[in-house]
Design an enzyme around this catalytic site. Structure first.
Site, mmCIF file in Angstrom:
data_model
loop_
_atom_site.group_PDB
_atom_site.id
_atom_site.type_symbol
_atom_site.label_atom_id
_atom_site.label_comp_id
_atom_site.label_asym_id
_atom_site.label_seq_id
_atom_site.Cartn_x
_atom_site.Cartn_y
_atom_site.Cartn_z
ATOM 1 N N SER A 219 15.325 21.336 -17.013
ATOM 2 C CA SER A 219 13.841 22.141 -17.301
ATOM 3 C C SER A 219 14.520 23.298 -17.763
ATOM 4 C CB SER A 219 13.350 22.494 -15.900
ATOM 5 O OG SER A 219 12.658 23.606 -15.908
ATOM 6 N N HIS B 119 0.799 -1.194 0.133
ATOM 7 C CA HIS B 119 0.043 -0.116 -0.032
ATOM 8 C C HIS B 119 0.830 1.072 -0.050
ATOM 9 C CE1 HIS B 119 -3.461 -2.810 1.228
ATOM 10 N NE2 HIS B 119 -2.415 -3.321 1.991
ATOM 11 N N GLU C 7 9.951 8.273 -17.437
ATOM 12 C CA GLU C 7 8.545 8.794 -17.672
ATOM 13 C C GLU C 7 8.022 8.339 -19.065
ATOM 14 O OE1 GLU C 7 8.645 13.005 -16.437
ATOM 15 O OE2 GLU C 7 9.148 12.261 -14.513
ATOM 16 N N LYS D 154 16.507 21.475 -11.643
ATOM 17 C CA LYS D 154 15.887 20.554 -12.172
ATOM 18 C C LYS D 154 16.812 19.379 -12.669
ATOM 19 C CE LYS D 154 11.738 20.082 -12.107
ATOM 20 N NZ LYS D 154 10.332 19.461 -11.239
#
Ligand code: ARG
Length: 462
Positions: free
Chosen positions: A277, A156, A290, A283
């Site tokens: 970025s 979980h 992804e 970043k």
């Protein structure tokens, strides 16, 4: 327009219809397999005395030269050819004349395209398997290096019990092993040759279908000519297997994205496999993971697409089936690049052992072991569960971990606690006592790693 079928028509095809119908722009990638199939076909035709030996030699020579000229860029795939089959045949006739017109004897584009796709897919399955095997080798290396790298295991998304990085990675090892087994199964089921099925009902020529099957390294000929030209089951199975590979890669990506975040810091993705970025200078984004996660949807899409296309198609060949190509090609391309990049990203990724261990140390990952300790002292498990539950509540209140309590504090919950509790619930003990096969304890893990080495030595597709 160089078409194979002008005879019964009184009008030219409408230009837009021509383009709508044409498939060369994408089936051109079948050129090698189309030529390979044609060479086997004419070898068999001459063996059966349907064409002469000289004609066969001329055709094969012409086909090999076309192959060379495609590969060296001399022959371009231009729009005037409807599909790869017309392209090759028209060039053959241009080059060798009448003998070239005999190439298509006893064959239809329906069995030809069924063959080409099978030959193409066979190669792609093998390539995908090689990539999966490479990924497994990298996973096993990580497992060997991190057999005692402690980390929390989650259920979980909550810390559950401590485990090791080797154990966690080992779960993916099993998944990708099954993915390879699925590919091998599909290969075995689909490896029968449709050539000689004609348009749908075989042919009246005395073809030797077993010979063409053998020349093309199939197990044998397919046994129903209608099925042979209409079967796309193996593509559905393949796209399903590819979807499962992507699902596994996507779950793994999801973990890496989380682990690479400031909140976890379990891993650091190498600069070469991260991107920045345009606005936020700080970043370093996990774009590879992804994109792998994102492309999973696209591969699922191919599976749903072909299932939907096939569901309404009566026997035998219908043009709808031409839709199988772009989506299969795209899915295979995506899966192969995803496995390749994912493997390289893993190989260069840095694991932060300190962070993993620290995370495994807090969050009551040793609560089950504390209950098991009481069971060892004669307390029934259900009671032990209750005792440790209240203990955890107390710890949360005190902002302490179980092992930070004193023995006197512990004894307030059960007088079965003794000073050996601290050893019994240490991170090391929690992991190392889990010695059933498949569990993270050192000896159990060593045994599994040995078995995985043996597995990697076995070969079927690669
Ligand atoms: N381009 C076609 C396909 O991919 C080849 C078979 C064409 N057959 C036909 N009867 N038009 O399915």
């Amino acid at each position: 327009m160089a078409q194979l079928w002008g005879g019964r028509f009184t009008k030219e095809t409408d230009q837009m219809v021509y383009l709508f119908n044409a498939s060369l722009s994408f089936d051109k990638r079948l050129y090698k397999h189309d030529i390979m199939g044609s060479i086997a076909h004419v070898t068999m035709l001459s063996h059966q005395s349907i064409i002469s030996e000289q004609e066969k030699d001329l055709i094969i020579d012409g086909l090999n030269k076309i192959l060379q000229d495609i590969e060296n860029g001399y022959l371009q795939f231009t729009e005037e050819y409807e599909d790869i089959h017309s392209f090759v045949e028209a060039h053959l006739i241009d080059r060798i004349g009448d003998a070239g017109k005999k190439l298509h004897t006893g064959r239809s584009r329906n069995d030809q395209v069924a063959l080409d796709m099978k030959l193409y897919v066979r190669d792609e399955i093998k390539e995908t398997d090689v990539l999966l095997k490479k990924l497994l080798i990298t996973l096993l290396q990580i497992m060997e290096e991190h057999i005692d790298t402690y980390m929390p295991g989650f259920t979980h998304m909550q810390k559950a019990q401590p485990t090791t990085l080797a154990h966690h990675i080992g779960a993916y090892f099993e998944m990708f092993k099954r993915d390879r087994a699925r590919l091998a199964d599909i290969f075995k089921r689909m490896n029968y040759c449709p050539l000689g099925s004609g348009a749908l009902a075989g042919t009246t020529y005395p073809l030797d279908r077993a010979l063409t099957a053998e020349l093309l390294e199939f197990y044998g000929p397919t046994l129903n000519s209608m099925d042979s030209v209409s079967d796309r089951d193996y593509l559905i199975e393949l796209l399903s297997a590819l979807s499962t590979i992507m699902m596994h890669l996507s779950r793994f990506s999801e973990e890496i994205i989380a682990w690479n975040s400031d909140e976890y810091r379990f891993v650091e993705i190498d600069d070469a496999f991260s991107t920045g970025s345009s606005i936020m200078p700080q970043k370093k984004n996990p774009d590879i993971a992804e994109l792998v996660r994102g492309k999973t949807g696209r591969v699922y899409g191919a599976l749903i697409s072909i299932l939907t296309t096939m569901k309404g198609i009566p026997l035998a060949y219908n043009k709808d089936m031409q839709e199988d190509k772009e989506l299969t090609f795209d899915a295979l391309d995506q899966v192969k690049v995803c496995i390749t990049l994912f493997e390289q990203m893993l190989k260069t990724m840095r694991f932060r052992l300190d962070k993993m261990k620290a995370s495994a140390t807090n969050g009551f990952t040793n609560a089950t072991d504390a209950a098991d300790y009481l069971v060892g002292k004669g307390v029934p498990f259900r009671d032990a569960h209750g005792i440790i539950g209240s203990l955890v509540l107390h710890c949360i209140d005190q902002k302490k971990s179980i092992d930070e309590l004193t023995i006197d504090e512990l004894k307030q919950f059960s007088n079965m606690f003794d000073s050996d509790i601290f050893e019994a619930i240490s991170l090391k003990t929690c992991v190392e006592k889990r010695l059933t096969i498949g569990a993270p304890g050192y000896e159990a893990m060593k045994q599994v790693i040995e078995l995985q080495h043996v597995y990697l030595k076995e070969t079927f597709l690669s």
